[in-house]
Design a protein around this motif. Structure first.
Motif, PDB file in Angstrom:
ATOM      1  N   VAL A 103      28.332  42.005  39.872  1.00 41.28           N
ATOM      2  CA  VAL A 103      26.919  42.104  39.513  1.00 41.28           C
ATOM      3  C   VAL A 103      26.133  41.120  40.369  1.00 41.28           C
ATOM      4  N   GLN A 104      25.026  41.579  40.937  1.00 40.10           N
ATOM      5  CA  GLN A 104      24.213  40.718  41.790  1.00 40.10           C
ATOM      6  C   GLN A 104      23.540  39.617  40.974  1.00 40.10           C
ATOM      7  N   SER A 105      23.211  38.537  41.676  1.00 36.67           N
ATOM      8  CA  SER A 105      22.609  37.381  41.029  1.00 36.67           C
ATOM      9  C   SER A 105      21.326  37.767  40.307  1.00 36.67           C
ATOM     10  N   GLY A 106      21.227  37.312  39.049  1.00 39.25           N
ATOM     11  CA  GLY A 106      20.030  37.554  38.254  1.00 39.25           C
ATOM     12  C   GLY A 106      20.020  38.863  37.494  1.00 39.25           C
ATOM     13  N   LEU A 107      21.021  39.733  37.715  1.00 35.43           N
ATOM     14  CA  LEU A 107      20.995  41.056  37.098  1.00 35.43           C
ATOM     15  C   LEU A 107      21.860  41.164  35.850  1.00 35.43           C
ATOM     16  N   GLY A 108      22.795  40.219  35.653  1.00 34.84           N
ATOM     17  CA  GLY A 108      23.677  40.327  34.507  1.00 34.84           C
ATOM     18  C   GLY A 108      22.928  40.447  33.196  1.00 34.84           C
ATOM     19  N   LYS A 109      21.878  39.677  33.042  1.00 38.83           N
ATOM     20  CA  LYS A 109      21.113  39.675  31.798  1.00 38.83           C
ATOM     21  C   LYS A 109      20.319  40.961  31.587  1.00 38.83           C
ATOM     22  N   THR A 110      20.203  41.788  32.641  1.00 36.25           N
ATOM     23  CA  THR A 110      19.440  43.044  32.511  1.00 36.25           C
ATOM     24  C   THR A 110      20.322  44.209  32.080  1.00 36.25           C
ATOM     25  N   LEU A 117      27.757  41.979  30.723  1.00 39.65           N
ATOM     26  CA  LEU A 117      28.126  41.613  32.080  1.00 39.65           C
ATOM     27  C   LEU A 117      27.357  40.361  32.483  1.00 39.65           C
ATOM     28  N   THR A 118      27.955  39.557  33.335  1.00 36.87           N
ATOM     29  CA  THR A 118      27.288  38.364  33.852  1.00 36.87           C
ATOM     30  C   THR A 118      27.209  38.461  35.360  1.00 36.87           C
ATOM     31  N   ASP A 119      26.408  37.602  35.966  1.00 40.94           N
ATOM     32  CA  ASP A 119      26.311  37.581  37.422  1.00 40.94           C
ATOM     33  C   ASP A 119      27.670  37.238  38.026  1.00 40.94           C
ATOM     34  N   GLY A 120      28.025  37.878  39.131  1.00 41.80           N
ATOM     35  CA  GLY A 120      29.282  37.591  39.798  1.00 41.80           C
ATOM     36  C   GLY A 120      30.344  38.615  39.478  1.00 41.80           C
ATOM     37  N   ALA A 121      31.609  38.176  39.464  1.00 40.15           N
ATOM     38  CA  ALA A 121      32.739  39.076  39.223  1.00 40.15           C
ATOM     39  C   ALA A 121      33.081  39.094  37.749  1.00 40.15           C
ATOM     40  N   ASN A 122      33.082  40.284  37.161  1.00 39.55           N
ATOM     41  CA  ASN A 122      33.411  40.474  35.749  1.00 39.55           C
ATOM     42  C   ASN A 122      34.776  41.146  35.650  1.00 39.55           C
ATOM     43  N   ASP A 123      35.795  40.398  35.204  1.00 40.18           N
ATOM     44  CA  ASP A 123      37.138  40.944  35.046  1.00 40.18           C
ATOM     45  C   ASP A 123      37.308  41.454  33.617  1.00 40.18           C
ATOM     46  N   ILE A 124      37.640  42.734  33.486  1.00 44.00           N
ATOM     47  CA  ILE A 124      37.701  43.382  32.176  1.00 44.00           C
ATOM     48  C   ILE A 124      39.085  43.989  31.991  1.00 44.00           C
ATOM     49  N   ALA A 125      39.880  43.431  31.089  1.00 43.56           N
ATOM     50  CA  ALA A 125      41.205  43.969  30.801  1.00 43.56           C
ATOM     51  C   ALA A 125      41.079  45.262  30.012  1.00 43.56           C
ATOM     52  N   LEU A 126      41.881  46.261  30.376  1.00 41.08           N
ATOM     53  CA  LEU A 126      41.855  47.535  29.660  1.00 41.08           C
ATOM     54  C   LEU A 126      42.638  47.412  28.362  1.00 41.08           C
ATOM     55  N   ASP A 127      42.069  47.944  27.289  1.00 35.96           N
ATOM     56  CA  ASP A 127      42.783  47.957  26.014  1.00 35.96           C
ATOM     57  C   ASP A 127      44.059  48.790  26.113  1.00 35.96           C
ATOM     58  N   PRO A 169      17.873  44.512  52.742  1.00 40.94           N
ATOM     59  CA  PRO A 169      18.894  44.112  51.772  1.00 40.94           C
ATOM     60  C   PRO A 169      19.561  42.795  52.142  1.00 40.94           C
ATOM     61  N   SER A 170      20.003  42.088  51.115  1.00 39.28           N
ATOM     62  CA  SER A 170      20.521  40.736  51.268  1.00 39.28           C
ATOM     63  C   SER A 170      21.693  40.682  52.232  1.00 39.28           C
ATOM     64  N   LYS A 171      21.654  39.706  53.137  1.00 39.39           N
ATOM     65  CA  LYS A 171      22.766  39.451  54.033  1.00 39.39           C
ATOM     66  C   LYS A 171      23.480  38.152  53.670  1.00 39.39           C
ATOM     67  N   ALA A 172      23.003  37.450  52.663  1.00 38.41           N
ATOM     68  CA  ALA A 172      23.603  36.182  52.274  1.00 38.41           C
ATOM     69  C   ALA A 172      24.954  36.412  51.607  1.00 38.41           C
ATOM     70  N   PRO A 173      25.918  35.488  51.832  1.00 37.67           N
ATOM     71  CA  PRO A 173      27.219  35.652  51.179  1.00 37.67           C
ATOM     72  C   PRO A 173      27.077  35.678  49.667  1.00 37.67           C
ATOM     73  N   PHE A 174      27.856  36.539  49.043  1.00 38.22           N
ATOM     74  CA  PHE A 174      27.847  36.656  47.588  1.00 38.22           C
ATOM     75  C   PHE A 174      28.917  35.720  47.032  1.00 38.22           C
ATOM     76  N   THR A 175      28.548  34.856  46.110  1.00 38.65           N
ATOM     77  CA  THR A 175      29.480  33.876  45.565  1.00 38.65           C
ATOM     78  C   THR A 175      30.315  34.486  44.447  1.00 38.65           C
ATOM     79  N   VAL A 176      31.631  34.518  44.625  1.00 36.43           N
ATOM     80  CA  VAL A 176      32.540  35.041  43.605  1.00 36.43           C
ATOM     81  C   VAL A 176      32.945  33.863  42.718  1.00 36.43           C
ATOM     82  N   ASN A 177      32.319  33.749  41.567  1.00 35.05           N
ATOM     83  CA  ASN A 177      32.553  32.561  40.737  1.00 35.05           C
ATOM     84  C   ASN A 177      32.885  32.892  39.296  1.00 35.05           C
TER      85      ASN A 177
END
Length: 623
Positions: free
Chosen positions: A101-108, A136-146, A32-40
């Motif tokens: 969401v991990q890189s490349g997975l948002g579109k899935t 959802l998109t790659d990275g951090a997805n902030d979702i406000a609750l209704d 499994p990936s050990k590379a830093p995950f970019t929060v963007n």
């Protein structure tokens, strides 16, 4: 040792009998990936009185994992659990969630929702609150609750639902697992599990919640219970203890005391490496061995933070320390569960062969067959605990898919672990007709206890079993499977393999689950030798083929949890040879290994592991 560590590789796409299981993305060549995950992609900045809270922090994103079942388009529910009256957020309200969401997975990702519920929902529709999410998109997805959720001191589950064309869509992070931090379900396929309690070493769910109405104290550090540790008499050991910074100020030091019975140590202060607000970390706490060689309860109290009084209500942690007379050699037991009908069980063949080639007699191997000509009913109580075939237990505390890769990772840790009891075994035929075996054991513990709960069980194993007919041919799903090219024999063999010889096969067992009553005294005195003898009648053991290839295995079992704490194995002496005190006293070295399990021909600098002629093993330090 933490209960049941488990790593499953992506190449292990199924088990033979019980369907899917949770897996971490990875294989023999790519962990499994050990590379830093970019929060963007973060979009919601906390206002006054708000905090992003979760069991994970951005530091954990330096190690990320994708979790799934190895199959695509599976509806998943992932969540964390927040207990009632939580120290930090118990009186706030949830305004938003953050899904990583991990890189490349948002579109899935599709069919995405966030949800909150007082109980674990069987399906998404059963949750108390459900809110659909467009994408959802790659990275951090902030979702406000209704509709913000008022916590009001109550316990609750909160998470998200998703279906993905990727087989491992649930993002986890960090190197440390913990209860409540990763809850998983695949409705209609697998019910809810707490990954930590089930032994999955996946880290924490990459998920946070934005909580409003939070007022943090300046200096507040809580501490978690630390279990039981062992130390040799006269020595000081360090125990890693988990602390949480629930205050506003970064923690640079803590002060603590340790209480044993009515005695409390002087306050001691240690440095902490800049633990930020709402972050969790580990500190090494020194514990000195006690004068008595026994188990004593310990209470750790964090008294100060950065020199100021600790404001946390959860400032104490509990555990225990066992003071030992010496470090005993440790002989692990691998029980592999297999069957000729099981197409993935050749993986287990390779796993046991790896252990045998790497560690030799340092590890006891037992192949337990199910529903084939080598199956025995003696082992049913243990087989009933198995989730699928192939699988394996190490000392019945670790549940592993029996791939060589898993043994490569975990066996050094198991061999280096501490055990409280040692056992040696000798066996001799009880008569010339070889219908019974006299088994003699010697057991020694390195601590004292008034209410010990141990037992000795016996297993008879045989090498070289073989037979004819379809029930003896091994199903082989590895045939022509490109994921298994490294297992050349199985890769190049047909889907049914005939003419095999089966080694390490359990052909008989006695009191296999908990051992014999009174085989170990409840009153344990450190370094005192306990003798036990048993005559094993093998006249009804119909699986046995060649009595000259039999070995007797003695298992020392902790009956309080069913774990195996040590073992020994031996061949069977001729009836005329017998067993006497001279044989036991004149014990000689028969093999020597380094700490990595490789056989050596002469003493080497460092720790040497020595196999003795009575079946025992000991560790010595060569300077």
């Amino acid at each position: 040792m933490k209960k049941q560590l488990l790593l499953l590789c992506a190449i292990m796409m199924a088990v033979c009998s019980y369907g899917q299981t949770w897996m971490k993305k990875g294989n023999l060549e790519s962990v499994p990936s050990k590379a830093p995950f970019t929060v963007n992609k973060a979009t919601i900045t906390p206002e006054e009185g708000q905090v992003w809270w979760g069991y994970m922090s951005e530091t954990d994103l330096s190690t990320t994992n994708g979790i799934g079942t190895g199959a695509t388009n599976i509806p998943f529910l992932a969540a964390i659990y927040v207990p009632a009256n939580h120290d930090v957020i118990g009186r706030g309200n949830v305004k938003a969630v953050r899904v990583y969401v991990q890189s490349g997975l948002g579109k899935t990702m599709k069919n995405v929702s966030v949800w909150i519920s007082a109980n674990k929902p069987a399906t998404l529709a059963d949750a108390d609150y459900v809110q659909s999410v467009a994408s959802l998109t790659d990275g951090a997805n902030d979702i406000a609750l209704d509709t913000p959720f008022d916590i009001n001191g109550q316990a609750f589950y909160i998470g998200y639902a998703v279906t993905s064309s990727n087989a491992y869509p649930i993002m986890c992070c960090g190197n440390e697992s913990a209860p409540n931090t990763l809850l998983l379900s695949a409705p209609g396929r697998m019910g809810w599990i707490d990954a930590y309690n089930e032994g999955y070493d996946f880290g924490k769910l990459a998920f946070q919640i934005l909580v409003d109405g939070v007022s943090l104290p300046s200096y507040s550090v809580s501490v978690e219970d630390f279990g039981t540790a062992c130390v040799v008499k006269g020595v000081t050991t360090t125990i890693p203890v988990t602390i949480s910074n629930n205050g506003e100020e970064t923690v640079n030091s803590i002060s603590y005391t340790i209480t044993t019975g009515s005695n409390t140590t002087e306050e001691k202060t240690i440095s902490v490496s800049g633990l930020q607000s709402l972050a969790k970390g580990k500190v090494d706490i020194e514990f000195a061995a006690d004068a008595d060689t026994k188990k004593l309860d310990k209470t750790l109290t964090i008294t100060k933070v950065n020199g100021e009084a600790n404001e946390s209500a959860n400032n104490t942690a509990h555990g225990a320390l066992i003071t030992m007379t010496e470090v005993l050699p440790n002989v692990p037991v691998v029980e592999e569960f297999t069957g000729t009908w099981c197409g993935w069980c050749p993986v287990g063949f390779e796993g046991l062969q790896y252990i045998h080639d790497t560690y030799g007699d340092q590890v006891v191997l037992i192949a337990v067959h199910n529903d084939d000509p080598m199956a025995i009913s003696d082992y049913n109580s243990i087989v009933n605990r198995v989730d699928g075939f192939p699988s394996s237990f190490i000392n019945r505390t670790m549940d592993l898919y029996p791939h060589p890769y898993n043994f490569q990772i975990y066996m050094p840790e198991v061999l280096a672990s501490t055990t409280l009891g040692g056992i040696s075994v000798q066996a001799t035929w009880n008569s010339e007709d070889m219908k019974a075996i006299k088994i003699d054991t010697k057991t020694k513990f390195v601590y004292s206890e008034d209410n010990g709960n141990y037992g000795i069980a016996f297993v008879l194993v045989e090498d070289g079993l073989k037979g004819t007919g379809s029930s003896w041919s091994q199903a082989n799903n590895l045939s022509g499977n490109s994921d298994y090219r490294d297992f050349k024999f199985w890769y190049e063999s047909p889907s049914r393999v005939t003419g095999l010889e089966f080694d390490h096969v359990a052909v008989g067992a006695w009191n296999i689950a908990n051992g014999f009553a009174n085989s170990v005294s409840a009153t344990i005195v450190a370094d005192e030798i306990q003798d036990y003898s048993y005559t094993a009648d093998i006249s009804s053991k119909s699986v046995i083929q060649d009595k000259t290839k039999l070995k007797v295995v003695a298992l020392l079992i902790d009956k309080s949890n069913g774990s195996i704490i040590n073992a020994a194995q031996t061949t069977i002496d001729d009836y005329t040879t017998g067993i006497n005190d001279a044989n036991i006293d004149n014990v000689v070295e028969t093999a020597r290994y380094n700490l990595n399990g490789h056989k050596i021909n002469a003493p080497q600098h460092g720790v040497n592991i020595i196999r003795m002629s009575d079946g025992s093993v000991k560790k010595v330090v060569v300077k």
